[in-house]
Write an enzyme that holds these catalytic residues in place. Structure first.
Site, PDB file in Angstrom:
ATOM      1  N   LYS A 194     -19.993  63.195  30.237  1.00  0.00           N
ATOM      2  CA  LYS A 194     -20.946  63.382  29.240  1.00  0.00           C
ATOM      3  C   LYS A 194     -21.947  64.322  30.343  1.00  0.00           C
ATOM      4  O   LYS A 194     -22.617  63.703  31.062  1.00  0.00           O
ATOM      5  CB  LYS A 194     -21.731  62.287  28.919  1.00  0.00           C
ATOM      6  CG  LYS A 194     -23.056  62.714  27.908  1.00  0.00           C
ATOM      7  CD  LYS A 194     -23.621  61.206  27.162  1.00  0.00           C
ATOM      8  CE  LYS A 194     -24.704  61.661  26.467  1.00  0.00           C
ATOM      9  NZ  LYS A 194     -25.422  60.554  25.603  1.00  0.00           N
ATOM     10  N   LYS A 247     -18.519  65.812  26.452  1.00  0.00           N
ATOM     11  CA  LYS A 247     -19.424  66.027  25.731  1.00  0.00           C
ATOM     12  C   LYS A 247     -20.461  66.829  26.450  1.00  0.00           C
ATOM     13  O   LYS A 247     -20.829  66.459  27.622  1.00  0.00           O
ATOM     14  CB  LYS A 247     -19.999  64.784  25.333  1.00  0.00           C
ATOM     15  CG  LYS A 247     -21.305  64.837  24.370  1.00  0.00           C
ATOM     16  CD  LYS A 247     -22.103  63.491  24.114  1.00  0.00           C
ATOM     17  CE  LYS A 247     -23.207  63.768  23.566  1.00  0.00           C
ATOM     18  NZ  LYS A 247     -23.976  62.376  23.136  1.00  0.00           N
TER      19      LYS A 247
HETATM   20  C1  PBG Z   1     -27.603  59.265  23.572  1.00  0.00           C
HETATM   21  C2  PBG Z   1     -26.899  60.133  22.741  1.00  0.00           C
HETATM   22  C3  PBG Z   1     -27.173  61.566  22.751  1.00  0.00           C
HETATM   23  C4  PBG Z   1     -26.041  62.033  21.961  1.00  0.00           C
HETATM   24  C5  PBG Z   1     -25.246  61.338  21.508  1.00  0.00           C
HETATM   25  N1  PBG Z   1     -25.771  59.887  22.103  1.00  0.00           N
HETATM   26  C6  PBG Z   1     -28.208  62.344  23.355  1.00  0.00           C
HETATM   27  C7  PBG Z   1     -28.682  62.110  24.599  1.00  0.00           C
HETATM   28  O1  PBG Z   1     -27.917  61.804  25.495  1.00  0.00           O
HETATM   29  O2  PBG Z   1     -29.612  62.431  24.875  1.00  0.00           O
HETATM   30  C8  PBG Z   1     -26.179  63.782  21.665  1.00  0.00           C
HETATM   31  C9  PBG Z   1     -25.106  63.927  20.371  1.00  0.00           C
HETATM   32  C10 PBG Z   1     -25.650  65.203  19.826  1.00  0.00           C
HETATM   33  O3  PBG Z   1     -26.305  66.297  20.441  1.00  0.00           O
HETATM   34  O4  PBG Z   1     -25.064  65.545  18.738  1.00  0.00           O
HETATM   35  N2  PBG Z   1     -26.970  58.071  24.080  1.00  0.00           N
END
Ligand code: PBG
Length: 323
Positions: A194, A247
């Protein structure tokens, strides 16, 4: 010319036969935002056609999507600011509205697959995925919060637990806690690679969960790094993850490909909010065709190697396939 690749493209039936990647609703996981209350279907301004739902409006929506062949969902809770605190305690309350919704959805649609989000940010007054102390994100002190959150989620009926926090050691800690609590059949889809991405903006608007101070670069990965994704994947694999997620998806197709080649686990990819918003914005201006670009984007993620795709286009793609 002996070799003319165009011969295999001359007829639709031939093109269909030699098609290398497939894409159907069975590959899609639909992220939905839920909130407390009644009769709520509130559009997220930066993420058109996506809403914050209350349970009563969500149930008919789920019924419609299930009929279209979308069987898997990730739910994200939009939590009232007053309920947020430093330790994300509302996320651990077995009677919080998020878990109550899950019990009722599973009750109503036993065939549905529900995936959770494990991280502190929706419940944290700091807006971070981990515990904050003097501006620092504490790794090991965050783990017991995450494991407790995972256990109450499994208890409520989630089929798949989705740690999205990027703390070190969390997959192993969650696996152990789930097993000890008797949830050895509950899966873990780890947000493995991520990245600290600028494409999460609309999601943070949806949950009002942006960090109050600082950024997420001390836990989410540097977009410049690829080999580091192998390390994250190796750890999640050894710690017992069932699926590895990359991601965002679009700028990270190389990472999807890499993990698919290197690990014998299913790979999922999160086609994040910003990727969806870009297409909506261009389509609204008449610059791009919404359905064609959305389908091409999803197909490219499959071609890169994703087994499953978390995408806000899930319903529209399923509708398109039906039409
Ligand atoms: C946070 C989380 C995020 C997303 C999913 N879970 C945002 C972040 O890490 O700030 C983002 C998903 C998206 O942008 O569609 N745990």
């Amino acid at each position: 010319m002996y070799i003319r690749p165009r011969r295999n493209r001359k007829h639709q039936a031939i093109r269909n036969m030699v098609e290398e990647s497939t894409l159907g609703p069975e590959h899609l996981i639909y992220p939905l935002f839920v909130q407390e209350g009644k009769n709520i279907k509130e559009e997220i301004p930066s993420l058109p056609q996506n809403y914050r739902w209350s349970l009563d409006t969500l149930l008919p929506e789920l019924e419609e999507c299930l009929e279209l062949g979308v069987k898997q969902y990730v739910l994200f809770p939009a939590v009232r600011e007053e309920l947020k605190d430093r330790t994300a305690s509302y996320g651990l309350d077995p009677n919080n509205f998020y878990l109550e919704y899950v019990r009722q959805i599973k009750d109503r649609f036993p065939e549905i697959v529900l995936m959770s989000d494990v991280a502190m940010d929706p419940y944290s007054s700091d807006g971070h995925d981990g515990l904050v102390e003097n501006g620092k994100i504490l790794n090991d002190e965050t783990l017991p919060i995450l494991t407790e959150m995972a256990v109450v989620q499994a208890q409520a009926g989630f089929d798949v637990i989705g740690p999205s926090d990027m703390m070190d050691g969390r997959v192993g800690a969650i696996r152990e806690a789930l097993d000890q609590a008797g949830y050895s059949e509950t899966s873990i889809m780890s947000y493995t690679a991520k990245y600290a991405s600028a494409f999460y903006g609309p999601f943070r608007d949806a949950l009002d969960s942006a960090p109050k101070a600082g950024d997420k670069k001390t836990y989410q990965m540097n977009p410049a790094n690829k080999r580091e994704a192998l390390l994250e994947a190796q750890l999640d694999f050894e710690e017992g993850a069932d699926m590895l997620m990359v991601k965002p998806a679009l700028c990270y197709l190389d990472i999807i490909h890499l993990l698919k080649e290197q690990f014998p686990l299913p790979i999922t990819a999160y086609n994040v909010s910003g990727e969806c918003a870009m297409i909506h914005a261009a389509a609204r201006n008449g610059w791009l065709d919404y359905h064609a670009t959305m389908s091409e984007m999803l197909l490219s993620i499959r071609r890169a190697g994703a087994d499953g795709i978390l995408t806000y286009f899930a319903k529209d793609f399923a509708l398109l396939k039906k039409s």
